[in-house]
Every structure is written in structure tokens, then in C-alpha cells.
Design a protein around this motif. Structure first.
Motif, PDB file in Angstrom:
ATOM      1  N   VAL A  44       3.008  10.731  -6.700  1.00  0.00           N
ATOM      2  CA  VAL A  44       3.907  11.264  -7.738  1.00  0.00           C
ATOM      3  C   VAL A  44       3.137  11.525  -9.021  1.00  0.00           C
ATOM      4  CG1 VAL A  44       5.885  10.715  -9.200  1.00  0.00           C
ATOM      5  CG2 VAL A  44       5.955  10.197  -6.741  1.00  0.00           C
ATOM      6  N   TRP A  45       2.267  10.593  -9.390  1.00  0.00           N
ATOM      7  CA  TRP A  45       1.467  10.772 -10.608  1.00  0.00           C
ATOM      8  C   TRP A  45       0.524  11.957 -10.465  1.00  0.00           C
ATOM      9  CZ3 TRP A  45      -3.902  10.306 -11.199  1.00  0.00           C
ATOM     10  CH2 TRP A  45      -4.360  10.375 -12.526  1.00  0.00           C
ATOM     11  N   ALA A  46      -0.083  12.118  -9.278  1.00  0.00           N
ATOM     12  CA  ALA A  46      -1.031  13.212  -9.075  1.00  0.00           C
ATOM     13  C   ALA A  46      -0.362  14.569  -9.205  1.00  0.00           C
ATOM     14  CB  ALA A  46      -1.688  13.073  -7.705  1.00  0.00           C
TER      15      ALA A  46
ATOM     16  N   PRO B 145      -6.273  19.632 -12.865  1.00  0.00           N
ATOM     17  CA  PRO B 145      -6.433  19.302 -11.443  1.00  0.00           C
ATOM     18  C   PRO B 145      -6.386  17.798 -11.209  1.00  0.00           C
ATOM     19  CG  PRO B 145      -8.555  19.683 -12.437  1.00  0.00           C
ATOM     20  CD  PRO B 145      -7.535  19.951 -13.529  1.00  0.00           C
ATOM     21  N   VAL B 146      -6.226  17.427  -9.968  1.00  0.00           N
ATOM     22  CA  VAL B 146      -6.200  16.006  -9.612  1.00  0.00           C
ATOM     23  C   VAL B 146      -7.607  15.439  -9.755  1.00  0.00           C
ATOM     24  CG1 VAL B 146      -5.744  14.334  -7.786  1.00  0.00           C
ATOM     25  CG2 VAL B 146      -4.316  16.381  -8.002  1.00  0.00           C
ATOM     26  N   PRO B 147      -7.781  14.340 -10.483  1.00  0.00           N
ATOM     27  CA  PRO B 147      -9.116  13.729 -10.623  1.00  0.00           C
ATOM     28  C   PRO B 147      -9.723  13.428  -9.268  1.00  0.00           C
ATOM     29  CG  PRO B 147      -7.557  12.734 -12.149  1.00  0.00           C
ATOM     30  CD  PRO B 147      -6.752  13.605 -11.224  1.00  0.00           C
ATOM     31  N   LEU B 148     -11.035  13.699  -9.151  1.00  0.00           N
ATOM     32  CA  LEU B 148     -11.720  13.503  -7.867  1.00  0.00           C
ATOM     33  C   LEU B 148     -11.608  12.063  -7.356  1.00  0.00           C
ATOM     34  CD1 LEU B 148     -13.462  14.613  -5.608  1.00  0.00           C
ATOM     35  CD2 LEU B 148     -15.490  14.124  -7.004  1.00  0.00           C
TER      36      LEU B 148
ATOM     37  N   LEU C 186       0.817  -1.207   0.000  1.00  0.00           N
ATOM     38  CA  LEU C 186       0.000   0.000   0.000  1.00  0.00           C
ATOM     39  C   LEU C 186       0.853   1.261   0.000  1.00  0.00           C
ATOM     40  CD1 LEU C 186      -2.829  -1.022   2.489  1.00  0.00           C
ATOM     41  CD2 LEU C 186      -3.007  -0.784   0.009  1.00  0.00           C
ATOM     42  N   MET C 187       1.936   1.230   0.746  1.00  0.00           N
ATOM     43  CA  MET C 187       2.827   2.393   0.760  1.00  0.00           C
ATOM     44  C   MET C 187       3.404   2.667  -0.616  1.00  0.00           C
ATOM     45  SD  MET C 187       2.998   3.968   3.641  1.00  0.00           S
ATOM     46  CE  MET C 187       4.547   4.849   3.482  1.00  0.00           C
ATOM     47  N   VAL C 188       3.837   1.603  -1.292  1.00  0.00           N
ATOM     48  CA  VAL C 188       4.388   1.775  -2.643  1.00  0.00           C
ATOM     49  C   VAL C 188       3.327   2.338  -3.586  1.00  0.00           C
ATOM     50  CG1 VAL C 188       5.305   0.543  -4.649  1.00  0.00           C
ATOM     51  CG2 VAL C 188       6.134  -0.015  -2.350  1.00  0.00           C
ATOM     52  N   MET C 189       2.117   1.813  -3.487  1.00  0.00           N
ATOM     53  CA  MET C 189       1.041   2.286  -4.352  1.00  0.00           C
ATOM     54  C   MET C 189       0.704   3.750  -4.084  1.00  0.00           C
ATOM     55  SD  MET C 189      -2.782   0.658  -4.804  1.00  0.00           S
ATOM     56  CE  MET C 189      -2.049  -0.929  -5.232  1.00  0.00           C
ATOM     57  N   VAL C 190       0.638   4.102  -2.806  1.00  0.00           N
ATOM     58  CA  VAL C 190       0.327   5.493  -2.469  1.00  0.00           C
ATOM     59  C   VAL C 190       1.404   6.438  -2.966  1.00  0.00           C
ATOM     60  CG1 VAL C 190       0.074   7.085  -0.529  1.00  0.00           C
ATOM     61  CG2 VAL C 190      -1.147   4.915  -0.505  1.00  0.00           C
ATOM     62  N   GLU C 191       2.670   6.048  -2.789  1.00  0.00           N
ATOM     63  CA  GLU C 191       3.772   6.890  -3.263  1.00  0.00           C
ATOM     64  C   GLU C 191       3.677   7.093  -4.777  1.00  0.00           C
ATOM     65  OE1 GLU C 191       6.241   8.526  -1.825  1.00  0.00           O
ATOM     66  OE2 GLU C 191       5.557   8.036   0.200  1.00  0.00           O
ATOM     67  N   TRP C 192       3.392   6.022  -5.501  1.00  0.00           N
ATOM     68  CA  TRP C 192       3.290   6.136  -6.961  1.00  0.00           C
ATOM     69  C   TRP C 192       2.136   7.048  -7.353  1.00  0.00           C
ATOM     70  CZ3 TRP C 192      -0.611   4.909 -10.393  1.00  0.00           C
ATOM     71  CH2 TRP C 192      -0.269   4.963 -11.746  1.00  0.00           C
TER      72      TRP C 192
ATOM     73  N   LEU D 101      -9.415   8.471  -3.292  1.00  0.00           N
ATOM     74  CA  LEU D 101      -8.666   7.246  -3.017  1.00  0.00           C
ATOM     75  C   LEU D 101      -7.455   7.530  -2.139  1.00  0.00           C
ATOM     76  CD1 LEU D 101      -8.600   4.230  -3.670  1.00  0.00           C
ATOM     77  CD2 LEU D 101      -7.148   4.755  -5.626  1.00  0.00           C
ATOM     78  N   LEU D 102      -6.744   8.606  -2.442  1.00  0.00           N
ATOM     79  CA  LEU D 102      -5.585   8.976  -1.633  1.00  0.00           C
ATOM     80  C   LEU D 102      -6.005   9.324  -0.206  1.00  0.00           C
ATOM     81  CD1 LEU D 102      -3.507  11.121  -4.164  1.00  0.00           C
ATOM     82  CD2 LEU D 102      -2.952   8.839  -3.293  1.00  0.00           C
ATOM     83  N   ALA D 103      -7.144   9.983  -0.077  1.00  0.00           N
ATOM     84  CA  ALA D 103      -7.616  10.360   1.252  1.00  0.00           C
ATOM     85  C   ALA D 103      -8.032   9.139   2.072  1.00  0.00           C
ATOM     86  CB  ALA D 103      -8.796  11.320   1.134  1.00  0.00           C
ATOM     87  N   GLY D 104      -8.415   8.062   1.384  1.00  0.00           N
ATOM     88  CA  GLY D 104      -8.863   6.873   2.108  1.00  0.00           C
ATOM     89  C   GLY D 104      -7.755   5.923   2.500  1.00  0.00           C
ATOM     90  N   TRP D 105      -6.522   6.134   1.948  1.00  0.00           N
ATOM     91  CA  TRP D 105      -5.442   5.205   2.249  1.00  0.00           C
ATOM     92  C   TRP D 105      -4.960   5.280   3.703  1.00  0.00           C
ATOM     93  CZ3 TRP D 105      -5.281   1.170  -0.289  1.00  0.00           C
ATOM     94  CH2 TRP D 105      -5.315   1.121  -1.677  1.00  0.00           C
TER      95      TRP D 105
END
Length: 213
Positions: free
Chosen positions: A164-166, A171-174, A155-161, A179-183
Motif C-alpha cells: 500500500v505504501w509503495a 518510483p518505488v525505492p529499489l 509477514l502478510m500484514v507487513m507485506v500488505e502495508w 524486499l517485496l520480491a524476497g517476501w
């Protein structure tokens, strides 16, 4: 005095001493200002009493009651004598069965265990206690801790990726923002699960080690 001096004078490890304090068998005063434990001669005497009784395998609950004056020494030790006598009878029975089986000629493969197990079942119904293999012969369940750790790392790796993509999108897609807020809650839950499992393992190991004292 500091815990290092207590270790040397009582011949107990700092882990043992802190464990006994956590179990309510010891209550050293704290130094003003820094909060360090400051042991005195009374604490050393209490530790020696605890060590003596633990070497006799007196349960912590009984020791706590005796130290608090809720149970007299003779009452506590007479209770423990009953337990030791029961263990002795169980060992005598196990010794007798071992001796009988030792007189059986040949290899283990030639032994028919049904009769011996039936005899042990009969004795257990009368109160004799043998080793409970269902509780003793089990591999420690550590897979939950490993699984939680792997989930956490993934999960940490996914969130970091995703973070970086965001940064490259405006603007950042809703859905991505939600999803980022729920991690974080998921990560916290995984961490707490791994911590809980590890604490259980540590507590079990400490209980096994302190049984020698």
C-alpha cells in the motif's frame, strides 16, 4: 458401490477405509470419467480381513504381506503370537510388582521407590518391557506450528502495508522493491513448515485411532 455403503456393511469409517487404501491394503477400481472409487465384494472381504487382524493388533506390515500372499496366515499369526506372549509376560511382571507394592501400608509419600526402580531396571535388562515414560509422558510439541502461523500472519500484514505504501511512491525505492520480491519465498517456507507440522499431528492422531481396528 460407493464408500457410504461400504461403511455400513463393514462397520468401518471412511477415514479407516481410505487409510487402509493409502497403506496398500486395499485397491478399489476407479470409475471411468469421474474417477470415483467403486468398491466390490472382493474389497469388502479384504476390509473384513483387515478389520479382523487389526482388532487382534496385527501390524499393518504383516497384514500387507499376508494379503499379498508373501506371508501365509499361519506364519503371520504365529509371528504375532510371539509378540502377544511377550506382552503377556510383561503385563504379568507389572501385575506382580503392582501386587507387591499394594501390600505396602501407608501413603505414597512414605514409599521409597529406589528399590522398586532398581528391580525394574534388573528385569528390563533381562528383556522385560515396562512403559517408557520418556516417550509416553511428553506434551505434544505444537509450538512450532503456532510460531510458523504467527510468523506467516505477521509477514502478510507487513507485506500488505508495504505494498500500500509503495503505491503512493513513484518510483518505488529499489531496496523496497527488492524486499517485496524476497517476501514470497519466506511466506512459502513458513506455510510449508506449518503444513508439515500439522500433517505430523494428523498422522499421529490417525495412527492412534486406527489402532482400535
Amino acid at each position: 458401490m460407493r464408500i457410504k455403503e461400504v461403511e455400513a456393511r463393514v462397520d468401518l469409517s471412511a477415514r479407516n477405509i481410505r487409510f487402509y487404501e493409502k497403506q496398500g491394503l486395499l485397491a478399489p477400481r476407479r470409475q471411468a470419467g469421474n474417477g470415483y472409487r467403486d468398491y466390490d465384494e472382493a474389497d469388502l472381504d479384504a476390509l473384513r480381513r483387515v478389520k479382523l487382524l487389526r482388532k487382534l493388533d496385527v501390524p499393518l506390515e504383516e497384514i500387507r504381506a499376508m494379503l499379498a500372499g508373501e506371508l501365509s496366515l499361519d506364519e503371520g499369526l504365529r509371528r504375532h503370537l510371539v509378540t502377544l506372549e511377550a506382552r503377556s509376560k510383561n503385563l504379568d511382571t507389572a501385575r506382580r510388582l503392582c501386587a507387591e507394592l499394594a501390600n505396602t501400608p501407608g501413603l505414597l509419600a512414605a514409599l521409597d521407590p529406589a528399590a522398586a526402580l532398581a528391580e525394574m531396571d534388573r528385569l528390563e535388562q533381562k528383556g522385560v518391557r515396562f512403559i517408557d515414560v520418556r516417550k509416553t509422558d511428553q506434551k505434544k510439541k505444537t509450538h512450532a506450528a503456532w510460531l510458523a502461523a504467527l510468523v506467516f500472519v505477521g509477514l502478510m500484514v507487513m507485506v500488505e502495508w508495504m505494498m500500500v505504501w509503495a503505491l503512493t511512491v513513484d518510483p518505488v525505492p529499489l531496496p523496497v522493491a527488492l524486499l517485496l520480491a524476497g517476501w514470497p519465498p519466506v511466506l512459502v517456507a513458513g506455510t510449508l513448515l506449518a503444513l508439515r507440522q500439522r500433517l505430523k499431528e494428523i498422522r499421529k492422531g490417525e495412527e492412534d485411532a486406527y489402532r482400535n481396528y
